[in-house]
Design an enzyme around this catalytic site. Sequence first.
Site, PDB file in Angstrom:
ATOM      1  N   CYS A  19     -84.813  97.666  -2.475  1.00 23.17           N
ATOM      2  CA  CYS A  19     -85.630  96.508  -2.110  1.00 23.17           C
ATOM      3  C   CYS A  19     -85.113  95.813  -0.861  1.00 23.17           C
ATOM      4  O   CYS A  19     -85.891  95.323  -0.035  1.00 23.17           O
ATOM      5  CB  CYS A  19     -85.693  95.530  -3.273  1.00 23.17           C
ATOM      6  N   HIS A  37     -90.996  98.085  -7.721  1.00 20.38           N
ATOM      7  CA  HIS A  37     -90.002  97.031  -7.867  1.00 20.38           C
ATOM      8  C   HIS A  37     -90.667  95.668  -7.670  1.00 20.38           C
ATOM      9  O   HIS A  37     -91.694  95.553  -6.993  1.00 20.38           O
ATOM     10  CB  HIS A  37     -88.879  97.228  -6.852  1.00 20.38           C
ATOM     11  N   CYS A  84     -81.887  95.356  -5.499  1.00 17.21           N
ATOM     12  CA  CYS A  84     -81.213  96.640  -5.304  1.00 17.21           C
ATOM     13  C   CYS A  84     -81.289  97.036  -3.832  1.00 17.21           C
ATOM     14  O   CYS A  84     -82.032  96.442  -3.037  1.00 17.21           O
ATOM     15  CB  CYS A  84     -81.843  97.707  -6.192  1.00 17.21           C
ATOM     16  N   GLU A 125     -89.891  93.112  -5.899  1.00 17.41           N
ATOM     17  CA  GLU A 125     -90.000  92.677  -4.504  1.00 17.41           C
ATOM     18  C   GLU A 125     -91.120  93.429  -3.782  1.00 17.41           C
ATOM     19  O   GLU A 125     -91.822  92.852  -2.939  1.00 17.41           O
ATOM     20  CB  GLU A 125     -88.666  92.879  -3.782  1.00 17.41           C
TER      21      GLU A 125
END
Length: 297
Positions: free
Chosen positions: A116, A86, A113, A88
Amino acid sequence: MEGGRSALEPASSAFFIGAAEVAAMARRLGLTAAELLPTLVPTAQSLARPPISHFPVGAAGLGSTGAIFLGANLEFPGAPLNQSVHAEQFLVSNAAGHGETTITHVAVSAVPCGHCRQFLQELRRASDILVLITSDGPDAAYRPLSRLLPQPFGPRDLLLEDSPLLMEPRDNALVIVRPGEEDSLLSSKALAAAKEAYAPYSGCPSGFAVVDGEGRVYAGSYAESAAYNPSLGPVQAALVAYVARQGVGGEGYESIVGAALVEMEEAAVSQEWTARMLMAVVAPRCRLVVYRCRRSS
């Protein structure tokens, strides 16, 4: 850490803007460093590699040193979706690789999400990290992570209060079991990554390093989450370092020709078979060697 920088830090990165350059950019544009972040999110998005979802996500984070780090999502066709990185996670791994110890502000192109939000809980003062979502449009504003995850579960629930957290300096004091195996460039870089790995819940630090056809080496450290599933594997962390150095128009993973994994003997959490599967998918020419390590004392 060497001279305040991680031993894993690359010489340069398309995903890194040093503190002096950040300050100069901010002065030139009449912005604060935090206000610069959302202007950089489109650049981060353009660096994403999402061939499955075709949904590029970009993130920009401000470190306590004043440097800015970018992150983008990575997806790997042929591998399970849980092997994806992801944006992040990319950002945090990228920042840690440059020796940064915490992130104070994050601007991201889409609402983070739950995965994260949970991963970010491993950072010191996570609830106070300020997050701006650029897809909110003109009304986008920073809000604390505690508003996105109001009842967090994280290190404070499982670790001692003074335990070093994700991105903070650590030395896992590891040595490769068979003398001499740490002498190769790949194994030494993977060992350095394992020494810096964040594995407080399993006690199974690991590191991974890859080398391309030009002899350039990229390494990454395992990063655990208190919730386990959002953990970032060392293979993904090394691929983050690889992509970060490639930048716009970078080569595919097929240019990777060798890799090394360093992990504990009889580890309760092993990265070996995940590493073999993922490297077979993204870099079929790659020769992977696994090295076992133990605590030095």
